[in-house]
Design a protein around this motif. Structure first.
Motif: not given
Length: 184
Positions: A10-13, A34-41
Motif C-alpha cells: 500500500i505504501n509503495l503505491k 518494473k515487474s518486481m515493483l508491480g508484484q510488490i505493489e
C-alpha cells in the motif's frame, strides 16, 4: 499476505503516486525491475531487505515510510492470506492482525490451539490489559496458578503483568481473538 508485506504494498503505491512517478520511472531510479515493483505493489512478492534498500534509496524515503501502517481510512486484513507469526505445527499458531506500533495503543491477534496442547505467554508488562473472545472450543486460562474456563462466545479481561498459559483441554481446535491494550 502478512501485515508487513501489505503495508509495503500500500505504501509503495502511495509514495509512487504522491511523487507522480510511473512504474518505469521508479524502476529506473531504484534499479528494481518494473515487474518486481508491480508484484510488490499487488502484494504478490515478499521483497528482500536488499530490494527494500534499493527502493528507499531510489525514492529517497525512510524504510519506516514503507513499513508503517498506512494512513488510510480503511485497512482490510484477509485472514486467509495471513501467515502465522508464531507456530509449533500440531500444537498452536498465532496470527497477527494488527501488530504493535508506537502510535497505536492496542494489538490484535488470533490464536489456534490444537486439542491437548497449550501456549505459554510471558508477562507483557505493567499497564497492559488483555481481552480475549473465544470463537471456537473452550479456553482454560491459567494465571498465577488460578484457572478460568472461557467457553465459545464468552470473554475475559485481565492485566498481563505475569506469566499466563492458554490450554485447550477439549477435543476440538480452540480459536480465540486477543486484544492487548496499552496504557499511555
Amino acid at each position: 499476505m502478512d501485515y508487513l508485506n501489505k503495508n509495503i504494498s500500500i505504501n509503495l503505491k502511495a509514495i509512487r503516486r504522491e511523487k507522480g512517478m510511473s512504474m518505469d520511472e521508479v524502476a529506473e531510479q531504484t534499479g528494481v525491475s518494473k515487474s518486481m515493483l508491480g508484484q510488490i505493489e499487488r502484494g504478490e512478492a515478499n521483497p528482500t531487505i536488499g530490494t527494500l534498500g534499493k527502493i528507499v534509496s531510489g525514492l529517497r524515503v525512510d524504510l519506516s515510510d514503507l513499513t508503517r501502517t498506512p494512513g488510510l481510512g480503511v485497512y482490510e486484513v484477509n485472514r486467509q492470506k495471513l501467515l502465522p507469526s508464531k507456530e509449533v505445527p500440531g500444537q498452536y499458531a498465532v496470527y497477527t492482525y494488527f501488530p504493535y506500533e508506537k502510535n497505536r495503543l492496542f494489538e490484535i491477534y488470533e490464536i489456534e490451539i490444537e486439542p491437548g496442547a497449550c501456549y505459554v505467554s510471558g508477562a507483557h508488562g505493567q499497564g497492559t490489559n488483555e481481552y480475549i473472545v473465544v470463537h471456537a472450543g473452550e479456553l482454560t486460562l491459567e494465571i498465577d496458578n488460578s484457572f478460568y474456563q472461557i467457553k465459545k462466545e464468552d470473554a475475559i479481561c485481565f492485566g498481563t503483568a505475569m506469566k499466563h498459559t492458554y490450554w485447550n483441554k477439549g477435543n476440538q481446535q480452540l480459536k480465540f481473538i486477543i486484544v492487548f491494550v496499552f496504557k499511555q
